[in-house]
Enzyme design. Structure first.
Site, PDB file in Angstrom:
ATOM      1  N   LYS A 266      66.932 104.470 155.769  1.00 24.49           N
ATOM      2  CA  LYS A 266      67.054 105.909 155.585  1.00 24.49           C
ATOM      3  C   LYS A 266      67.200 106.285 154.099  1.00 24.49           C
ATOM      4  O   LYS A 266      67.373 105.406 153.255  1.00 24.49           O
ATOM      5  CB  LYS A 266      68.247 106.434 156.400  1.00 24.49           C
ATOM      6  CG  LYS A 266      68.072 106.237 157.914  1.00 24.49           C
ATOM      7  CD  LYS A 266      66.799 106.908 158.453  1.00 24.49           C
ATOM      8  CE  LYS A 266      66.835 107.202 159.932  1.00 24.49           C
ATOM      9  NZ  LYS A 266      66.610 106.037 160.804  1.00 24.49           N
TER      10      LYS A 266
HETATM   11  C1  LIG Z   1      67.177 106.337 162.403  1.00 26.69           C
HETATM   12  C2  LIG Z   1      67.238 107.437 163.359  1.00 26.69           C
HETATM   13  C3  LIG Z   1      68.250 107.535 164.323  1.00 26.69           C
HETATM   14  C4  LIG Z   1      69.245 106.454 164.609  1.00 26.69           C
HETATM   15  O1  LIG Z   1      69.901 105.933 163.556  1.00 26.69           O
HETATM   16  P1  LIG Z   1      70.492 104.433 163.566  1.00 26.69           P
HETATM   17  O2  LIG Z   1      71.476 104.502 162.447  1.00 26.69           O
HETATM   18  O3  LIG Z   1      69.354 103.500 163.280  1.00 26.69           O
HETATM   19  O4  LIG Z   1      71.121 104.213 164.882  1.00 26.69           O
HETATM   20  C5  LIG Z   1      68.278 108.661 165.130  1.00 26.69           C
HETATM   21  N1  LIG Z   1      67.363 109.617 165.017  1.00 26.69           N
HETATM   22  C6  LIG Z   1      66.360 109.551 164.117  1.00 26.69           C
HETATM   23  C7  LIG Z   1      65.387 110.671 164.025  1.00 26.69           C
HETATM   24  C8  LIG Z   1      66.252 108.453 163.282  1.00 26.69           C
HETATM   25  O5  LIG Z   1      65.230 108.371 162.422  1.00 26.69           O
END
Ligand SMILES: *Cc1c(COP(=O)(O)O)cnc(C)c1O
Length: 397
Positions: free
Chosen positions: A186
């Site tokens: 992210k």
């Molecule tokens: C990455 C992501 C998540 C979940 O995040 P994690 O930390 O990997 O559990 C949820 N929603 C979206 C749109 C994402 O891109």
């Protein structure tokens, strides 16, 4: 998008402080931790940056969504409207609290279509969950009006759009609760981690207790704390929070770089007739983590994604064929392939949901997403602009 590209000395030093003290847990051990409360510090910084009363960190973005739903009292028999284009985490979180995910069409914003949302509302609906995919947002003003009219919770999944804004408000802060992911890919990362923000004292109090076995966190003796309601363990660790604290401080630096790179690539697409850019709702500012556009048809889009990859342009996504982000490949959801038995009521209610999404397919079949990276230098940018122009022009011919 990935903050890991800029993982450096400051992040190492911050994690090192935690390793030095040896207090790896976010709660308790007051004497040993030399005044550093990394999770707490990051929560204060997140609430300040997002202009909300509260922020609470957890172990992942999926956990943030789960804790948000549980804290809002969403559970058995409740329906949650989620988009057909999202990461699987959206419906995982809904199922994990025993509620029913109801898939709903997206439009040319690549997020929930407010018209389709209205049609999906039933007497069982409790939540509208817009997902701000690939750096840009849903039409939050219209969705908020719909949510208010039906007394529903507006839960923003801003995991891919941290730092973007809508009508001057940071994404995640417009609805009742907003969720972020700080996983490794992210915009900013804790390694693994997530967070939720809210202006509701009640939801915050429930969330901080629920994510730590129901601990009320009153007093200074953890073992003597009360448990006003059931909970679970979705805690973040101090090493993860220490890294995230530094990355959060660098968010605006990352956004500036993303915007500069995005702007260069966007100019290339704007010069090509036949390319349609993703619609950003009026009043919205993207976080520039992806550049999204539509080709005239499915074949040209699929061909372009493949040709970009073959030309060495990595990070061009054709989500329509993707296993993890689009409803067409979610057979495990559609068939409810659960390892353990689900309640009959849930199965029954879920099966009544629509299964074909022509409006979503219309947009997603033509969409391409280019991941915007922080690490590109001028030479790389020039090469990318050239390849993008060549491949897309050829596809348009
Ligand atoms: C990455 C992501 C998540 C979940 O995040 P994690 O930390 O990997 O559990 C949820 N929603 C979206 C749109 C994402 O891109």
């Amino acid at each position: 998008m990935p903050g890991f590209e800029r993982f450096g000395a400051a992040e190492r030093e911050s994690a090192g402080e935690v390793l030095e003290s040896g207090v790896l847990m976010r709660y308790g051990f007051d004497g040993m931790r030399k005044g550093r409360w990394m999770a707490r510090e990051m929560e204060h910084a997140l609430a300040t940056r997002m202009q909300t009363r509260h922020a609470h960190l957890v172990s992942s973005g999926t956990a943030a969504l789960t804790v948000a739903l549980a804290s809002a009292g969403v559970g058995a028999g409740d329906e949650v409207i989620v988009p057909t284009f999202t990461f699987v985490a959206s419906f995982e979180a809904v199922l994990s609290v025993g509620a029913i995910p109801v898939l709903c069409d997206v439009d040319d914003t690549l997020t929930l279509d407010p018209g389709a949302v209205k049609k999906a509302i039933t007497a069982k609906t409790r939540v509208i969950m817009p997902v701000h995919m690939c750096g840009s947002m849903a039409d939050l003003r219209t969705l908020k009006a719909i949510a208010d009219a039906h007394d529903l919770l507006l839960l923003e999944d801003a995991c891919q759009a941290i730092g973007g804004s809508y009508e001057g408000k940071p994404l995640g802060s417009y609805g009742h609760i907003g969720c972020f992911s700080f996983d490794y890919v992210k915009t900013i990362t804790c390694g693994e981690g997530g967070g939720l923000i809210t202006n509701s004292d009640e939801i915050y109090e429930r969330a901080q207790a629920y994510s730590d076995h129901g601990h009320d966190h009153i007093g200074s003796d953890r073992g003597a704390e009360g448990h006003p309601h059931l909970g679970y363990n979705y805690r973040i660790g101090e090493v993860n929070a220490a890294i995230g604290l530094v990355q959060l401080g660098r968010l605006d630096e990352f956004l500036d770089v993303q915007k500069a790179h995005y702007t260069r690539l966007r100019a290339v697409l704007e010069s090509l007739e036949g390319v349609q850019l993703r619609r950003v709702p009026e009043g919205g500012i993207e976080n520039y983590s992806f550049l999204n556009f539509f080709m005239p048809n499915e074949n040209k889009a699929r061909y372009s994604a493949k040709a970009l990859g073959e030309a060495g342009f990595d990070g061009a996504f054709y989500w329509y064929d993707n296993n993890w982000h689009y409803h067409r490949k979610w057979d495990h959801l559609k068939n409810l392939e659960s390892l353990s038995p689900l309640s009959e009521a849930l199965v029954h209610q879920f099966q009544a949901n629509p299964k074909s999404f022509k409006a979503s397919d219309h947009w997603m079949g033509r969409n391409l997403s280019v991941l915007v990276k922080l690490s590109w230098d001028e030479k790389e940018l020039q090469s990318r602009c050239r390849i993008l122009k060549e491949v897309v022009s050829a596809a348009l011919d």
